[in-house]
Motif scaffolding. Structure first.
Motif, mmCIF file in Angstrom:
data_model
loop_
_atom_site.group_PDB
_atom_site.id
_atom_site.type_symbol
_atom_site.label_atom_id
_atom_site.label_comp_id
_atom_site.label_asym_id
_atom_site.label_seq_id
_atom_site.Cartn_x
_atom_site.Cartn_y
_atom_site.Cartn_z
ATOM 1 N N GLY A 103 70.316 9.129 30.790
ATOM 2 C CA GLY A 103 71.963 8.920 31.021
ATOM 3 C C GLY A 103 72.420 8.161 32.093
ATOM 4 N N GLY A 104 71.592 7.435 32.810
ATOM 5 C CA GLY A 104 71.876 6.743 33.896
ATOM 6 C C GLY A 104 71.306 7.353 34.846
ATOM 7 N N SER A 105 71.793 6.881 36.270
ATOM 8 C CA SER A 105 71.447 7.450 37.538
ATOM 9 C C SER A 105 71.944 8.805 37.707
ATOM 10 C CB SER A 105 71.847 6.431 38.716
ATOM 11 O OG SER A 105 73.185 6.291 38.816
ATOM 12 N N TYR A 106 73.095 9.212 37.327
ATOM 13 C CA TYR A 106 73.489 10.373 37.831
ATOM 14 C C TYR A 106 72.646 11.424 37.089
ATOM 15 C CZ TYR A 106 76.747 14.402 37.965
ATOM 16 O OH TYR A 106 77.103 15.582 38.174
ATOM 17 N N VAL A 107 72.667 11.398 35.822
ATOM 18 C CA VAL A 107 71.791 12.234 35.054
ATOM 19 C C VAL A 107 70.333 12.387 35.591
ATOM 20 C CG1 VAL A 107 70.593 12.795 32.854
ATOM 21 C CG2 VAL A 107 73.123 11.936 32.868
ATOM 22 N N HIS A 108 69.845 11.182 36.050
ATOM 23 C CA HIS A 108 68.480 11.009 36.311
ATOM 24 C C HIS A 108 68.411 12.035 37.857
ATOM 25 C CE1 HIS A 108 64.245 9.676 37.396
ATOM 26 N NE2 HIS A 108 64.715 9.422 38.693
ATOM 27 N N GLU A 109 69.192 11.723 38.871
ATOM 28 C CA GLU A 109 69.224 12.381 40.143
ATOM 29 C C GLU A 109 69.551 13.957 39.979
ATOM 30 O OE1 GLU A 109 71.678 9.638 42.490
ATOM 31 O OE2 GLU A 109 70.184 7.989 42.166
ATOM 32 N N THR A 110 70.625 13.992 39.277
ATOM 33 C CA THR A 110 71.128 15.618 39.128
ATOM 34 C C THR A 110 70.478 16.482 38.083
ATOM 35 O OG1 THR A 110 73.084 14.993 38.198
ATOM 36 C CG2 THR A 110 73.321 14.678 40.298
ATOM 37 N N GLY A 111 70.113 15.927 37.004
ATOM 38 C CA GLY A 111 69.922 16.641 35.790
ATOM 39 C C GLY A 111 71.052 17.133 35.143
ATOM 40 N N LYS A 112 72.257 16.700 35.419
ATOM 41 C CA LYS A 112 73.453 17.300 34.894
ATOM 42 C C LYS A 112 74.102 16.096 34.040
ATOM 43 C CE LYS A 112 74.457 20.300 38.890
ATOM 44 N NZ LYS A 112 75.536 20.634 39.646
ATOM 45 N N ALA A 113 75.041 16.470 33.170
ATOM 46 C CA ALA A 113 75.695 15.292 32.356
ATOM 47 C C ALA A 113 77.063 16.093 31.572
ATOM 48 C CB ALA A 113 74.874 14.921 31.149
ATOM 49 N N HIS A 114 78.098 15.526 31.929
ATOM 50 C CA HIS A 114 79.349 15.922 31.385
ATOM 51 C C HIS A 114 79.171 15.806 29.815
ATOM 52 C CE1 HIS A 114 82.096 17.027 34.549
ATOM 53 N NE2 HIS A 114 81.621 15.838 35.290
ATOM 54 N N GLU A 115 78.522 15.022 29.210
ATOM 55 C CA GLU A 115 78.409 15.078 27.733
ATOM 56 C C GLU A 115 77.558 15.973 27.240
ATOM 57 O OE1 GLU A 115 75.642 11.425 29.361
ATOM 58 O OE2 GLU A 115 77.362 12.563 30.069
ATOM 59 N N GLY B 241 85.004 15.050 23.896
ATOM 60 C CA GLY B 241 83.769 13.957 24.110
ATOM 61 C C GLY B 241 83.865 13.390 25.349
ATOM 62 N N PHE B 242 82.818 13.283 26.180
ATOM 63 C CA PHE B 242 82.805 12.467 27.338
ATOM 64 C C PHE B 242 81.810 11.251 27.265
ATOM 65 C CE2 PHE B 242 80.679 11.615 31.545
ATOM 66 C CZ PHE B 242 81.819 11.339 32.166
ATOM 67 N N VAL B 243 82.370 9.981 27.964
ATOM 68 C CA VAL B 243 81.323 9.082 27.988
ATOM 69 C C VAL B 243 81.500 8.404 29.438
ATOM 70 C CG1 VAL B 243 82.837 7.228 27.141
ATOM 71 C CG2 VAL B 243 80.260 6.776 27.319
ATOM 72 N N MET B 244 80.625 8.212 30.128
ATOM 73 C CA MET B 244 80.573 7.525 31.689
ATOM 74 C C MET B 244 81.072 6.282 31.579
ATOM 75 S SD MET B 244 80.330 7.885 34.890
ATOM 76 C CE MET B 244 79.454 9.451 35.215
ATOM 77 N N LEU B 245 82.203 5.863 32.274
ATOM 78 C CA LEU B 245 82.716 4.305 32.083
ATOM 79 C C LEU B 245 82.228 3.732 33.229
ATOM 80 C CD1 LEU B 245 86.442 5.340 31.023
ATOM 81 C CD2 LEU B 245 84.458 4.646 29.572
ATOM 82 N N ILE B 246 81.892 2.519 32.941
ATOM 83 C CA ILE B 246 81.538 1.649 34.142
ATOM 84 C C ILE B 246 82.376 0.454 34.396
ATOM 85 C CG2 ILE B 246 79.358 0.150 34.912
ATOM 86 C CD1 ILE B 246 77.672 1.905 33.131
ATOM 87 N N GLY B 247 82.791 0.188 35.501
ATOM 88 C CA GLY B 247 83.593 -0.721 35.909
ATOM 89 C C GLY B 247 83.061 -1.771 36.736
ATOM 90 N N GLN C 28 86.045 20.410 32.774
ATOM 91 C CA GLN C 28 85.488 19.218 31.921
ATOM 92 C C GLN C 28 86.336 18.152 31.794
ATOM 93 O OE1 GLN C 28 82.646 19.581 30.094
ATOM 94 N NE2 GLN C 28 83.212 17.431 29.298
ATOM 95 N N GLN C 29 85.614 16.977 32.082
ATOM 96 C CA GLN C 29 86.254 15.608 31.799
ATOM 97 C C GLN C 29 86.010 15.133 30.203
ATOM 98 O OE1 GLN C 29 85.278 12.678 34.530
ATOM 99 N NE2 GLN C 29 86.143 13.796 36.353
ATOM 100 N N PHE C 30 86.972 14.431 29.617
ATOM 101 C CA PHE C 30 86.641 13.686 28.246
ATOM 102 C C PHE C 30 87.581 12.631 28.116
ATOM 103 C CE2 PHE C 30 90.447 16.947 27.973
ATOM 104 C CZ PHE C 30 90.933 16.302 27.078
ATOM 105 N N ASN C 31 87.021 11.728 27.168
ATOM 106 C CA ASN C 31 87.651 10.684 26.739
ATOM 107 C C ASN C 31 87.981 10.713 25.476
ATOM 108 O OD1 ASN C 31 84.979 9.904 28.356
ATOM 109 N ND2 ASN C 31 86.700 8.680 29.336
#
Length: 217
Positions: free
Chosen positions: A27-39, A56-62, A136-139
């Motif tokens: 799930g990317g660096s955040y998931v790898h480093e924390t073991g957490k995921a909003h999704e 539903g949540f997805v991590m947006l990248i800018g 909870q964040q969601f898109n």
């Protein structure tokens, strides 16, 4: 063609919270480093007075030039006129993930007739003491009955759930760096259009099990 959008998230089996048997991967660096995921709650229905909904949540990248990272609603098929809207309804959201120890991205589930928000939304969950227990964040939001979570075995063995990555294995379309794929090629990529048409048909004709109806193991 129906409005459709593809969203790439971390891989889990149930998406009803992180447990010892269901942890997020890829799930990317955040998931790898924390073991957490909003999704991790994308298929955990939220009770309401009238209907139950999935958030539903997805991590947006800018990029460095963007000050307001967003889902560009006007890039969704059939929504080119929606440049000023902050939300649009009636969109199919296709959730995709790459399983652990694999490089193949697959469809894990979908929302039909979802509302898509340009900017991330959030909702507070209150505990029995009246305190905020979780934010909870969601898109995306969709009614529970419009949401399907495909059983794990079917996700990774059935060919209709394969998702291409742009620039790999000869594909000129699919996910790139972004976790959002609008599947609305400005170059009128016929192969991309045919792929999306097949995906819509697979979703509309789906009559398999819905893992949301199964008990978490």
């Amino acid at each position: 063609m129906k409005p459709i959008i593809f969203a790439r998230i971390a891989d889990m089996e149930y998406y009803r919270g992180i447990t010892d048997n269901d942890k997020p991967h890829n799930g990317g660096s955040y998931v790898h480093e924390t073991g957490k995921a909003h999704e991790c709650y994308n298929f955990a229905p939220v009770d309401s007075d009238e209907n139950d909904y999935c958030l539903g949540f997805v991590m947006l990248i800018g990029n460095s030039k963007e000050t307001d990272i967003q889902i560009r609603l006007e890039n969704i098929i059939g929504c080119s006129a929606c440049k000023k809207e902050n939300a649009i309804e009636g969109v199919t959201v296709v959730w995709c993930a790459t399983p652990e120890n694999s490089q193949n991205t697959r469809v894990v589930g979908f929302y039909k007739n979802a509302t898509v928000y340009r900017y991330p939304q959030q909702v507070e969950f209150i505990d029995e003491n009246g305190e905020v227990s979780y934010l909870q964040q969601f898109n995306f939001i969709a009614k529970k009955e419009e949401c399907v979570l495909i059983p794990r075995h079917d996700r990774y063995t059935r060919s209709e759930w394969y998702i291409p990555l742009s620039g790999k294995h000869g594909y000129t379309f699919g996910f790139g760096r972004s976790h959002i794929w609008y599947a609305n090629s400005e170059k009128k990529n016929r192969a991309e259009q045919e792929f999306v048409e097949r995906m819509i048909k697979s979703i509309d004709n789906y009559n398999g099990k819905n893992l949301m109806n199964e008990e978490v193991k």
